[in-house]
Design a protein around this motif. Structure first.
Motif, PDB file in Angstrom:
ATOM      1  N   LYS A   1      87.627 112.518  80.781  1.00  0.00           N
ATOM      2  CA  LYS A   1      87.587 111.675  79.588  1.00  0.00           C
ATOM      3  C   LYS A   1      87.877 112.499  78.337  1.00  0.00           C
ATOM      4  O   LYS A   1      88.630 112.061  77.451  1.00  0.00           O
ATOM      5  N   ASP A   2      87.312 113.716  78.247  1.00  0.00           N
ATOM      6  CA  ASP A   2      87.558 114.560  77.083  1.00  0.00           C
ATOM      7  C   ASP A   2      89.032 114.952  76.984  1.00  0.00           C
ATOM      8  O   ASP A   2      89.614 114.979  75.896  1.00  0.00           O
ATOM      9  N   ARG A   3      89.624 115.277  78.129  1.00  0.00           N
ATOM     10  CA  ARG A   3      91.048 115.623  78.101  1.00  0.00           C
ATOM     11  C   ARG A   3      91.883 114.420  77.670  1.00  0.00           C
ATOM     12  O   ARG A   3      92.843 114.553  76.887  1.00  0.00           O
ATOM     13  N   MET A   4      91.501 113.237  78.129  1.00  0.00           N
ATOM     14  CA  MET A   4      92.237 112.032  77.750  1.00  0.00           C
ATOM     15  C   MET A   4      92.069 111.744  76.262  1.00  0.00           C
ATOM     16  O   MET A   4      93.042 111.414  75.565  1.00  0.00           O
ATOM     17  N   LEU A   5      90.833 111.899  75.739  1.00  0.00           N
ATOM     18  CA  LEU A   5      90.611 111.672  74.316  1.00  0.00           C
ATOM     19  C   LEU A   5      91.384 112.674  73.462  1.00  0.00           C
ATOM     20  O   LEU A   5      91.931 112.324  72.405  1.00  0.00           O
ATOM     21  N   GLY A   6      91.426 113.930  73.928  1.00  0.00           N
ATOM     22  CA  GLY A   6      92.201 114.921  73.195  1.00  0.00           C
ATOM     23  C   GLY A   6      93.676 114.556  73.152  1.00  0.00           C
ATOM     24  O   GLY A   6      94.341 114.693  72.111  1.00  0.00           O
ATOM     25  N   ALA A   7      94.173 114.083  74.290  1.00  0.00           N
ATOM     26  CA  ALA A   7      95.590 113.691  74.331  1.00  0.00           C
ATOM     27  C   ALA A   7      95.843 112.486  73.437  1.00  0.00           C
ATOM     28  O   ALA A   7      96.857 112.423  72.719  1.00  0.00           O
ATOM     29  N   ILE A   8      94.908 111.503  73.482  1.00  0.00           N
ATOM     30  CA  ILE A   8      95.072 110.321  72.638  1.00  0.00           C
ATOM     31  C   ILE A   8      95.054 110.708  71.162  1.00  0.00           C
ATOM     32  O   ILE A   8      95.885 110.244  70.358  1.00  0.00           O
ATOM     33  N   GLY A   9      94.102 111.555  70.792  1.00  0.00           N
ATOM     34  CA  GLY A   9      94.025 111.984  69.399  1.00  0.00           C
ATOM     35  C   GLY A   9      95.291 112.694  68.956  1.00  0.00           C
ATOM     36  O   GLY A   9      95.805 112.458  67.855  1.00  0.00           O
ATOM     37  N   HIS A  10      95.821 113.568  69.814  1.00  0.00           N
ATOM     38  CA  HIS A  10      97.051 114.298  69.469  1.00  0.00           C
ATOM     39  C   HIS A  10      98.231 113.340  69.368  1.00  0.00           C
ATOM     40  O   HIS A  10      99.024 113.392  68.415  1.00  0.00           O
ATOM     41  N   ASP A  11      98.343 112.419  70.357  1.00  0.00           N
ATOM     42  CA  ASP A  11      99.493 111.508  70.369  1.00  0.00           C
ATOM     43  C   ASP A  11      99.458 110.538  69.197  1.00  0.00           C
ATOM     44  O   ASP A  11     100.525 110.097  68.734  1.00  0.00           O
ATOM     45  N   LEU A  12      98.257 110.172  68.721  1.00  0.00           N
ATOM     46  CA  LEU A  12      98.181 109.250  67.597  1.00  0.00           C
ATOM     47  C   LEU A  12      98.335 109.959  66.255  1.00  0.00           C
ATOM     48  O   LEU A  12      98.924 109.416  65.315  1.00  0.00           O
ATOM     49  N   ARG A  13      97.820 111.164  66.137  1.00  0.00           N
ATOM     50  CA  ARG A  13      97.902 111.868  64.857  1.00  0.00           C
ATOM     51  C   ARG A  13      99.315 112.351  64.557  1.00  0.00           C
ATOM     52  O   ARG A  13      99.713 112.464  63.389  1.00  0.00           O
ATOM     53  N   THR A  14     100.069 112.646  65.579  1.00  0.00           N
ATOM     54  CA  THR A  14     101.432 113.141  65.344  1.00  0.00           C
ATOM     55  C   THR A  14     102.291 112.081  64.647  1.00  0.00           C
ATOM     56  O   THR A  14     102.912 112.378  63.604  1.00  0.00           O
ATOM     57  N   PRO A  15     102.348 110.826  65.163  1.00  0.00           N
ATOM     58  CA  PRO A  15     103.147 109.834  64.409  1.00  0.00           C
ATOM     59  C   PRO A  15     102.538 109.482  63.057  1.00  0.00           C
ATOM     60  O   PRO A  15     103.285 109.179  62.116  1.00  0.00           O
TER      61      PRO A  15
END
Length: 449
Positions: free
Chosen positions: A246-260
């Motif tokens: 879950k933490d890895r998924m949240l990190g990926a979600i945060g990165h993917d959303l903050r970039t755009p």
């Protein structure tokens, strides 16, 4: 039932020991009852058998012209019933004696018995040893048996009758105590051995915290308990793996959303209309704050920030200063230094959310700290309309807001209070809301010292 629930042991060892003790007590009570009944039957046979024989012999001698006399002999002849009506009777002796005489072919009239205290000068005790005499004085009465021979008088016998055998009671009590010791001590030892793995499992479950390395619980005890411990160890590994994922998924979600969002923020600078550009910038800032709230709420329970000893008064003052720098109407009552061990970034987030909520809905925030012996309270009060009593608990639910329009001007998406309470509870405290008498709402964070 209330008294029984209070006396009933809470632990497994105590419950098993109590059940076995009750079973032993019931078994001993049944054994005691049967033994007393058997002893009474034996005593009855000892009394009525010889008594029936003596009465039969006396009646036979009377038929031969040698009747018993009134002043000597085991069987004496009297003219009237010698047993006063006030004396307690022994119906079983009367019934058994009548049956014995009938079997011997002897027909008699009434049979009357009576019990009276056995005195020291009783002729029955003269020829007995001193020890036997004391025992009978302590545990026996004098039994008078009178058999009517219609028209010929009454035949009378007197003998000791063991109405109460105290020594038997003490012997049985001693046997019961020995049985309890012999049975209960090994049972308690065995139950404690059985419950030790359960205690270890309970302690491991209470200590379990995701993200902290903990050695697996040693598999021991009977097969069913060992299987339970092994299942717990496996469950803990699976829970930890799922939380890591879950933490890895949240990190990926945060990165993917903050970039755009960052790319949009750069492109917005090319918008010529100042009003549109500022609205776009505010929208992206709101999106970033919402994303931070969602990720923070999802990651609670596995904080990456270590516990640190900080000055709580300085921490709250720094949060208040941030709001003042933005021009928000926030006041703070200065207080002495308060050393607390907590996660400072998370606690700043909780206090900031409460102050932000007070400013949005209550026009202003008044922050104060109350230090007590065992706890510290951070109070954030506002001057708003307050909250209906029946909705006090609802506002802590994620994505719940009393103002349902979701207008950005009146608040976000309803995560501020939920996140604040989650942070404070993770620190071992609690957040409580209460309407103020002078108007407005007071949000209080209580932390144990």
């Amino acid at each position: 039932m209330t008294l029984l629930s209070r006396l009933w042991p809470r632990k497994l060892a105590g419950q098993i020991a109590l059940l076995i003790a009750l079973a032993l007590f019931v078994a001993q009570a049944i054994n005691f009852t049967l033994l007393l009944r058997e002893r009474r039957f034996f005593a009855l046979a000892q009394i009525t058998g010889p008594a029936a024989t003596r009465f039969s012999d006396a009646i036979e001698r009377s038929a031969q012209g040698r009747p018993p006399v009134a002043d000597r002999g085991r069987v004496r002849l009297v003219s009237a019933n010698p047993v006063p009506a006030s004396l307690p009777r022994e119906p079983e002796v009367e019934k058994s004696l009548r049956s014995g005489l009938a079997e011997a072919g002897v027909q008699v009239g009434r049979i009357v018995t009576g019990l009276s205290p056995l005195r020291a000068d009783n002729p029955l005790l003269r020829r007995l040893p001193v020890g036997r005499r004391r025992y009978l004085m302590r545990s026996a009465d004098e039994l008078v048996i009178a058999v009517e021979r219609p028209g010929l008088g009454w035949l009378v016998q007197r003998m000791p009758w063991g109405a109460h055998d105290i020594s038997l009671v003490w012997r049985l009590a001693g046997q019961t105590a020995i049985l309890f010791v012999i049975v209960l001590l090994p049972v308690l030892w065995a139950v404690r051995r059985l419950s030790r793995p359960l205690r270890d499992l309970t302690a491991a479950a209470e200590r379990f915290s995701p993200g902290e390395p903990v050695a697996p619980v040693a598999v021991s005890g009977p097969d069913d308990i060992a299987a339970l411990i092994a299942a717990f160890n496996g469950l803990r590994l699976r829970v930890t793996a799922m939380l890591d994922e879950k933490d890895r998924m949240l990190g990926a979600i945060g990165h993917d959303l903050r970039t755009p969002l960052a790319a949009l923020r750069v492109r917005i600078e090319s918008v010529e209309d100042d009003a549109d550009r500022l609205r776009m910038i505010d929208t992206i800032a709101d999106m970033n704050r919402t994303l931070d709230d969602i990720l923070s709420l999802a990651r609670l329970g596995r904080p990456s920030e270590p516990l640190t000893e900080v000055d709580l008064a300085a921490l709250v003052d720094a949060v208040v200063e941030d709001f003042r720098d933005l021009g928000a109407p926030v006041s703070f009552e200065e207080t002495d230094r308060l050393r607390m061990r907590l996660r400072p970034a998370l606690m700043r987030r909780a206090v900031r959310n409460l102050i932000e909520n007070a400013v949005k809905y209550g026009d202003a925030a008044e922050v104060s700290i109350r230090a007590e012996q065992h706890a510290v309270a951070i109070v954030v009060a506002d001057r708003g309309p307050g909250i209906p009593i029946d909705r006090m608990g609802d506002v802590f639910d994620p994505f719940t807001r009393l103002e349902t329009s979701r207008n950005r001007e009146t608040g976000g998406i309803g995560l501020g209070l939920a996140l604040a309470r989650a942070i404070v509870r993770e620190a071992g405290g609690e957040v409580v809301l209460a309407n103020r008498l002078q108007g407005g709402l007071a949000a209080t964070i209580t932390l144990r010292r």
